[in-house]
Write a protein that holds these residues in place. Structure first.
Motif, PDB file in Angstrom:
ATOM      1  N   GLU A  40      33.641 -23.423  23.881  1.00  0.00           N
ATOM      2  CA  GLU A  40      33.078 -24.866  24.078  1.00  0.00           C
ATOM      3  C   GLU A  40      31.739 -24.674  23.020  1.00  0.00           C
ATOM      4  N   ARG A  41      31.026 -23.461  23.332  1.00  0.00           N
ATOM      5  CA  ARG A  41      29.785 -23.499  23.001  1.00  0.00           C
ATOM      6  C   ARG A  41      29.730 -23.556  21.270  1.00  0.00           C
ATOM      7  N   ARG A  42      30.705 -22.314  21.045  1.00  0.00           N
ATOM      8  CA  ARG A  42      30.875 -22.088  19.387  1.00  0.00           C
ATOM      9  C   ARG A  42      31.411 -23.520  18.577  1.00  0.00           C
ATOM     10  N   LYS A  43      32.265 -24.040  19.468  1.00  0.00           N
ATOM     11  CA  LYS A  43      32.792 -25.450  18.845  1.00  0.00           C
ATOM     12  C   LYS A  43      31.584 -26.274  18.503  1.00  0.00           C
ATOM     13  N   ALA A  44      30.843 -26.476  19.517  1.00  0.00           N
ATOM     14  CA  ALA A  44      29.522 -27.586  19.252  1.00  0.00           C
ATOM     15  C   ALA A  44      28.575 -26.822  18.157  1.00  0.00           C
ATOM     16  N   GLU A  45      28.603 -25.670  18.253  1.00  0.00           N
ATOM     17  CA  GLU A  45      27.527 -25.189  17.252  1.00  0.00           C
ATOM     18  C   GLU A  45      28.076 -25.441  15.668  1.00  0.00           C
ATOM     19  N   SER A  46      29.217 -24.976  15.548  1.00  0.00           N
ATOM     20  CA  SER A  46      29.860 -25.340  14.201  1.00  0.00           C
ATOM     21  C   SER A  46      30.177 -26.612  13.904  1.00  0.00           C
ATOM     22  N   ALA A  47      29.983 -27.710  14.899  1.00  0.00           N
ATOM     23  CA  ALA A  47      30.099 -28.947  14.625  1.00  0.00           C
ATOM     24  C   ALA A  47      28.745 -29.553  14.070  1.00  0.00           C
ATOM     25  N   VAL A  48      27.564 -28.831  14.692  1.00  0.00           N
ATOM     26  CA  VAL A  48      26.284 -29.461  14.002  1.00  0.00           C
ATOM     27  C   VAL A  48      25.680 -28.359  13.028  1.00  0.00           C
ATOM     28  N   ALA A  49      26.419 -27.377  12.703  1.00  0.00           N
ATOM     29  CA  ALA A  49      25.643 -26.290  12.020  1.00  0.00           C
ATOM     30  C   ALA A  49      25.204 -27.075  10.434  1.00  0.00           C
ATOM     31  N   ASN A  50      25.813 -27.854   9.925  1.00  0.00           N
ATOM     32  CA  ASN A  50      25.366 -28.378   8.561  1.00  0.00           C
ATOM     33  C   ASN A  50      24.510 -29.729   8.856  1.00  0.00           C
ATOM     34  N   PHE A  51      24.107 -30.001  10.032  1.00  0.00           N
ATOM     35  CA  PHE A  51      23.491 -31.167  10.342  1.00  0.00           C
ATOM     36  C   PHE A  51      22.020 -31.022  10.644  1.00  0.00           C
ATOM     37  N   HIS A  52      21.024 -31.300   9.702  1.00  0.00           N
ATOM     38  CA  HIS A  52      19.907 -31.325   9.895  1.00  0.00           C
ATOM     39  C   HIS A  52      19.066 -32.680  10.126  1.00  0.00           C
ATOM     40  N   PRO A  53      18.752 -33.147  11.019  1.00  0.00           N
ATOM     41  CA  PRO A  53      18.219 -34.453  11.499  1.00  0.00           C
ATOM     42  C   PRO A  53      17.144 -34.766  10.501  1.00  0.00           C
ATOM     43  N   PHE A  54      16.195 -34.121  10.112  1.00  0.00           N
ATOM     44  CA  PHE A  54      15.198 -34.657   9.296  1.00  0.00           C
ATOM     45  C   PHE A  54      15.662 -34.742   7.805  1.00  0.00           C
ATOM     46  N   ILE A  55      16.627 -34.022   7.361  1.00  0.00           N
ATOM     47  CA  ILE A  55      17.021 -34.174   6.099  1.00  0.00           C
ATOM     48  C   ILE A  55      18.179 -35.372   6.111  1.00  0.00           C
ATOM     49  N   ALA A  56      18.862 -35.547   7.146  1.00  0.00           N
ATOM     50  CA  ALA A  56      19.849 -36.381   7.284  1.00  0.00           C
ATOM     51  C   ALA A  56      19.187 -37.690   7.238  1.00  0.00           C
ATOM     52  N   PHE A  57      18.119 -37.805   7.914  1.00  0.00           N
ATOM     53  CA  PHE A  57      17.321 -39.110   8.132  1.00  0.00           C
ATOM     54  C   PHE A  57      16.613 -39.460   6.612  1.00  0.00           C
ATOM     55  N   ARG A  58      16.306 -38.485   5.886  1.00  0.00           N
ATOM     56  CA  ARG A  58      15.727 -38.843   4.505  1.00  0.00           C
ATOM     57  C   ARG A  58      16.747 -39.458   3.614  1.00  0.00           C
ATOM     58  N   ASN A  59      17.864 -38.804   3.787  1.00  0.00           N
ATOM     59  CA  ASN A  59      19.101 -39.129   2.990  1.00  0.00           C
ATOM     60  C   ASN A  59      19.925 -40.400   3.264  1.00  0.00           C
ATOM     61  N   GLU A  60      19.691 -41.034   4.541  1.00  0.00           N
ATOM     62  CA  GLU A  60      20.249 -42.218   5.097  1.00  0.00           C
ATOM     63  C   GLU A  60      19.635 -43.473   5.398  1.00  0.00           C
ATOM     64  N   THR A  61      19.996 -44.358   5.462  1.00  0.00           N
ATOM     65  CA  THR A  61      19.651 -45.626   5.981  1.00  0.00           C
ATOM     66  C   THR A  61      19.286 -45.435   7.504  1.00  0.00           C
ATOM     67  N   PRO A  62      18.202 -46.124   8.286  1.00  0.00           N
ATOM     68  CA  PRO A  62      18.100 -45.880   9.573  1.00  0.00           C
ATOM     69  C   PRO A  62      19.356 -46.128  10.295  1.00  0.00           C
ATOM     70  N   GLU A  63      20.223 -47.121   9.903  1.00  0.00           N
ATOM     71  CA  GLU A  63      21.277 -47.505  10.590  1.00  0.00           C
ATOM     72  C   GLU A  63      22.670 -46.299  10.238  1.00  0.00           C
ATOM     73  N   GLY A  64      22.455 -46.050   9.206  1.00  0.00           N
ATOM     74  CA  GLY A  64      23.375 -44.902   8.627  1.00  0.00           C
ATOM     75  C   GLY A  64      22.984 -43.730   9.686  1.00  0.00           C
ATOM     76  N   PHE A  65      21.794 -43.290   9.870  1.00  0.00           N
ATOM     77  CA  PHE A  65      21.602 -42.116  10.458  1.00  0.00           C
ATOM     78  C   PHE A  65      21.792 -42.265  11.990  1.00  0.00           C
ATOM     79  N   ARG A  66      21.483 -43.365  12.588  1.00  0.00           N
ATOM     80  CA  ARG A  66      21.837 -43.709  14.007  1.00  0.00           C
ATOM     81  C   ARG A  66      23.617 -43.529  14.142  1.00  0.00           C
ATOM     82  N   LYS A  67      24.129 -43.888  13.060  1.00  0.00           N
ATOM     83  CA  LYS A  67      25.753 -43.889  13.113  1.00  0.00           C
ATOM     84  C   LYS A  67      26.108 -42.448  13.144  1.00  0.00           C
ATOM     85  N   GLN A  68      25.218 -41.699  12.316  1.00  0.00           N
ATOM     86  CA  GLN A  68      25.652 -40.479  12.229  1.00  0.00           C
ATOM     87  C   GLN A  68      25.634 -39.370  13.179  1.00  0.00           C
TER      88      GLN A  68
END
Lengths: 122, 285
Positions: A40-68
């Motif tokens: 379970e833990r490893r599955k969750a880790e790999s699901a968020v491995a490529n997600f960086h909230p601060f980078i994603a926020f900069r590359n998205e609209t606020p709505e898009g980020f919330r959706k992501q």
């Protein structure tokens, strides 16, 4: 030194498991539970491995980020919070709902972006 | 051909500036056979002691072969000294790095800036005039030995001293070592504008300002998070320097000449990768 000590301990455990079926069963149950949690833990880790909230926020609209952010499960969101140190004061409860986690991450990303924008003008 | 000039700098202390200078200098001199001159601008003298060892550092200091002496003559006067006479030759304990020279610093160097400021301000120099004067002296020094080196590395002190400013202004590239954590990242922001201005003055672009992630801990989630952010925000080296006991141990000079592998152990591999990327970035391939 420690390798020898561990080798000795495992030898005893292995011998007991071979000679004592009840002990072997309890060992299997414990390992099985660990394996479930581990997967379970490893599955969750790999699901968020490529997600960086601060980078994603900069590359998205606020709505898009919330959706992501909303696409992740609560355990996955908890990992995001822990990995990126989004709850330095520990205000999020262990049983925080997914909605609360999403809200927390969005707010943290907004604040961080505003702070970094100021830093670039330091 | 003029040497490549690189300043290694960060407003924050303890991020691995001197270690970065030592590693790059030794690897390039030993493995790539480049002629490297390290100039220590930090009165803490860390890179001086790391590269030349305490005994040699003491000898050079006693002989007046120091950065202090070079600037002293312009502040206090006295017998003129040529810059090349002050350089310590073949300082490293690495056997295959005979072309690694350095100009050491001493703790007394911290007084020179103060004295220089006091004297030249009395003579009517303003801040810009002072910067031009120090820049001119630094430039003249490097030009006088330029043919003898492929690379000149300046190890700058934490903060921005006037000498560091002069080095930055004459450098073609700026390398900012940074631990991937919150306060170390602040050091980049604090310094970035100054670096950009220095590059613009020379009509260079921002892509000559690089960040190097140092003391990276694999098992530290926060390091992983901050490193990703640094890569998103700045021009960061592909190579990350890990937190390593071997690199920390290598700071101690050995009486017995040794190879890069003996000195840095398993970390020699990452140091070679760092030196390789550095060589490509400065165009010394």
């Amino acid at each position: 030194m420690i390798e020898k000590a561990l080798g000795g301990v495992f030898k005893v455990v292995t011998a007991e498991a071979a000679a004592n079926p009840a002990f072997a069963r309890r060992l299997e149950d414990a390992l099985g539970k660990f394996a479930e949690d581990y997967v379970e833990r490893r599955k969750a880790e790999s699901a968020v491995a490529n997600f960086h909230p601060f980078i994603a926020f900069r590359n998205e609209t606020p709505e898009g980020f919330r959706k992501q952010v909303g696409k992740f499960s609560a355990p996955e969101l908890r990992l995001v919070v822990a990995k990126h140190h989004l709850d330095p004061s520990g205000v999020l409860k262990a049983r925080a709902t997914k909605k609360a986690l999403v809200e927390h991450i969005v707010t943290a990303a907004e604040k961080r972006a505003a702070r970094d924008a100021k830093l670039f003008e330091y | 051909m003029a040497p490549r000039t690189v300043s290694v700098v960060n407003m924050k202390g303890g991020v691995g500036k001197s270690t970065t200078v030592a590693c790059i200098a030794e690897s390039l001199a030993a493995d790539a056979g480049l002629r490297v001159l390290v100039i220590d601008l930090d009165p803490q003298s860390n890179v001086s002691m790391m590269l030349s060892g305490l005994d040699r550092w003491g000898d050079l200091r006693e002989n007046g072969q120091t950065i202090d002496t070079y600037f002293n003559q312009y502040v206090y006067g006295g017998e003129p000294k040529f810059f090349h006479e002050l350089i310590g030759r073949s300082v490293s304990d690495i056997t295959s790095a005979p072309n690694l020279d350095m100009l050491i610093s001493t703790p007394e160097f911290r007084y020179i800036e103060r004295e220089a400021l006091a004297k030249w301000v009395r003579q009517g120099f303003d801040i810009e005039g002072l910067k031009r004067k120090l820049g001119g002296l630094t430039n003249a020094a490097i030009e006088s030995v330029g043919d003898s080196y492929d690379l000149v590395l300046f190890d700058c002190p934490p903060g921005i001293s006037m000498f560091a400013e002069a080095a930055i202004e004459m450098s073609e590239f700026i390398l900012i070592p940074t631990i991937p954590d919150f306060v170390s990242r602040l050091g980049i922001f604090a310094f970035r504008k100054r670096a950009v201005r220095a590059m613009e003055q020379r009509r260079f672009t921002e892509d000559r300002i690089w960040t190097l992630i140092t003391k990276f801990e694999q098992a530290n989630a926060l390091h992983e998070s901050e490193a990703a952010l640094l890569r998103d925000q700045f021009n960061v080296f592909d190579v990350q320097v890990p937190q390593s006991e071997e690199i920390a141990r290598a700071a101690q000079w050995s009486d017995q000449p040794r190879s890069i592998d003996q000195k840095y152990g398993q970390s020699a591999q990452v140091i070679r990768l760092l030196a390789g990327e550095f060589t490509e970035r400065v165009g010394l391939v």
